[in-house]
Motif scaffolding. Structure first.
Motif, PDB file in Angstrom:
ATOM      1  N   LEU A 107      30.739  20.381  22.325  1.00 12.28           N
ATOM      2  CA  LEU A 107      30.087  19.185  21.782  1.00 12.28           C
ATOM      3  C   LEU A 107      29.266  18.587  22.920  1.00 12.28           C
ATOM      4  O   LEU A 107      29.761  17.811  23.720  1.00 12.28           O
ATOM      5  N   LYS A 108      27.993  18.974  22.991  1.00 16.60           N
ATOM      6  CA  LYS A 108      27.155  18.589  24.108  1.00 16.60           C
ATOM      7  C   LYS A 108      26.462  17.243  23.859  1.00 16.60           C
ATOM      8  O   LYS A 108      26.589  16.636  22.800  1.00 16.60           O
ATOM      9  N   ILE A 131      31.647  18.200  14.144  1.00 17.50           N
ATOM     10  CA  ILE A 131      32.907  17.673  14.671  1.00 17.50           C
ATOM     11  C   ILE A 131      34.061  18.628  14.362  1.00 17.50           C
ATOM     12  O   ILE A 131      34.922  18.892  15.215  1.00 17.50           O
ATOM     13  N   LEU A 132      34.092  19.172  13.145  1.00 19.55           N
ATOM     14  CA  LEU A 132      35.145  20.127  12.776  1.00 19.55           C
ATOM     15  C   LEU A 132      35.069  21.388  13.638  1.00 19.55           C
ATOM     16  O   LEU A 132      36.097  21.944  14.036  1.00 19.55           O
ATOM     17  N   LEU A 166      25.759  12.768   5.731  1.00 19.52           N
ATOM     18  CA  LEU A 166      26.410  12.904   7.028  1.00 19.52           C
ATOM     19  C   LEU A 166      27.200  14.207   7.166  1.00 19.52           C
ATOM     20  O   LEU A 166      27.766  14.478   8.231  1.00 19.52           O
ATOM     21  N   GLN A 167      27.240  14.992   6.115  1.00 17.50           N
ATOM     22  CA  GLN A 167      28.019  16.235   6.102  1.00 17.50           C
ATOM     23  C   GLN A 167      27.751  17.133   7.331  1.00 17.50           C
ATOM     24  O   GLN A 167      28.708  17.662   7.921  1.00 17.50           O
ATOM     25  N   PRO A 168      26.486  17.342   7.764  1.00 22.36           N
ATOM     26  CA  PRO A 168      26.278  18.221   8.932  1.00 22.36           C
ATOM     27  C   PRO A 168      26.975  17.713  10.200  1.00 22.36           C
ATOM     28  O   PRO A 168      27.440  18.517  11.016  1.00 22.36           O
ATOM     29  N   LEU A 169      27.046  16.388  10.346  1.00 23.13           N
ATOM     30  CA  LEU A 169      27.709  15.847  11.531  1.00 23.13           C
ATOM     31  C   LEU A 169      29.215  16.078  11.473  1.00 23.13           C
ATOM     32  O   LEU A 169      29.836  16.395  12.491  1.00 23.13           O
ATOM     33  N   ALA A 171      31.401  13.279   2.050  1.00 24.79           N
ATOM     34  CA  ALA A 171      30.721  14.072   3.077  1.00 24.79           C
ATOM     35  C   ALA A 171      31.734  14.850   3.916  1.00 24.79           C
ATOM     36  O   ALA A 171      31.504  16.010   4.278  1.00 24.79           O
ATOM     37  N   LEU A 172      32.873  14.218   4.217  1.00 27.06           N
ATOM     38  CA  LEU A 172      33.925  14.895   4.979  1.00 27.06           C
ATOM     39  C   LEU A 172      34.471  16.097   4.214  1.00 27.06           C
ATOM     40  O   LEU A 172      34.662  17.180   4.788  1.00 27.06           O
ATOM     41  N   PHE A 173      34.692  15.929   2.910  1.00 23.42           N
ATOM     42  CA  PHE A 173      35.203  17.052   2.111  1.00 23.42           C
ATOM     43  C   PHE A 173      34.153  18.147   1.963  1.00 23.42           C
ATOM     44  O   PHE A 173      34.481  19.334   1.921  1.00 23.42           O
TER      45      PHE A 173
END
Length: 293
Positions: free
Chosen positions: A116-117, A106-107, A99-102, A156-158
């Motif tokens: 953010l379309k 968001i970041l 999920l890292q790309p998502l 994934a967030l990190f």
């Protein structure tokens, strides 16, 4: 065979080596901190001769606080992800960390004022639905897996955080020296974590040290090197999206080699997640091309 076909085959090989990571971590019999530390330590040892030979002049970037911060985030990412495999299925772990790309999108929306379309929103929504499907099923089957899923999600967030923060440094430093500096700092932070936790640095047997070396050579050095090489000849979107093959290959290898059952809800949830990542990534890449035009 023409050059284009060779590049695609090479890219497929890179994804395969990346996919070995979860399997090797699963069969290691050592604390997650030790596995993370030796993976990075062996990687740095392997890369040091080339760095000293070709990039000695880049030593000054060790004094930049940003690589130090990014190295810390990378160290935390490895701790969380490797720990997650101790608690949940390998398939769940690699799907959630994918999920890292998502998180990156968001970041960029929150801190870089990127739009953010609709396409990105739909992709994120699909990934959220997939995550809920997997987690709800794990709640009813084996609640302990929820903690592992959460660790992989946080990993994934990190991962997205260290990529996002490191963008400014990557514009100044070539890819290889940047990675070397990043890996070196991550190794130092992981070593400090091992020492602080009072975990012995030695005594894990030759099998485990071979696994640590395999993690360094296969997924880290070979896998990431191939991806970096492929970007020179293929579009960034193709290389980025090819990485979506990693959780699929890892899941199949975990089923074949580790006899892990592939649960239907993992397949359904995984399809939602990977489909969402694909949709959001493609849309984000198209938006970037429009801005650059």
């Amino acid at each position: 065979m023409d050059f284009n076909k060779k590049i695609y085959l090479l890219l497929g090989g890179g994804v395969f080596f990346l996919s070995l990571s979860g399997i090797l971590i699963k069969i290691a019999v050592a604390p997650p901190l030790i596995t993370a530390f030796y993976r990075m330590l062996f990687t740095v040892i392997i890369l040091t001769p080339y760095f000293l030979t070709k990039h000695r002049h880049e030593f000054r970037y060790f004094l930049d606080y940003r690589p130090l911060l990014v190295g810390f985030l990378l160290a935390v990412h490895f701790i969380l992800w490797i720990s997650s495999i101790q608690y949940t299925a390998v398939s769940n772990s690699v799907i959630f960390v994918a999920l890292q790309p998502l998180f990156t999108i968001i970041l960029e929306y929150l801190f870089a004022r990127e739009d953010l379309k609709e396409g990105a929103v739909i992709g994120i929504a699909m990934a959220l639905i997939g995550s809920l499907i997997i987690s709800i099923a794990d709640f009813y089957q084996l609640q302990g897996r929820l903690f592992g899923n959460f660790l992989a999600l946080t990993a994934a967030l990190f991962a997205s955080s260290y990529l996002f923060i490191g963008r400014g440094v990557r514009k100044k430093v070539a890819y290889f020296p940047y990675l070397y500096i990043l890996y070196t700092y991550a190794t130092i932070f992981l070593g400090i974590a091992v020492f602080t936790a009072k975990i012995p640095f030695t005594g894990y047997g030759s099998k485990n040290y071979l696994i640590f070396l395999g993690l360094a050579i296969g997924p880290t050095v070979i896998g990431h090197s191939i991806l970096n090489y492929s970007v020179r000849y293929l579009s960034t979107s193709i290389v980025s999206l090819s990485i979506l093959g990693e959780p699929i290959l890892t899941t199949l290898m975990a089923w074949f080699f580790l006899k892990e059952k592939i649960i239907l809800t993992t397949v359904i949830g995984g399809c939602f997640i990977l489909g969402g990542i694909y949709l959001a990534s493609v849309y984000n890449y198209q938006q970037q091309k429009k801005k650059a035009a």
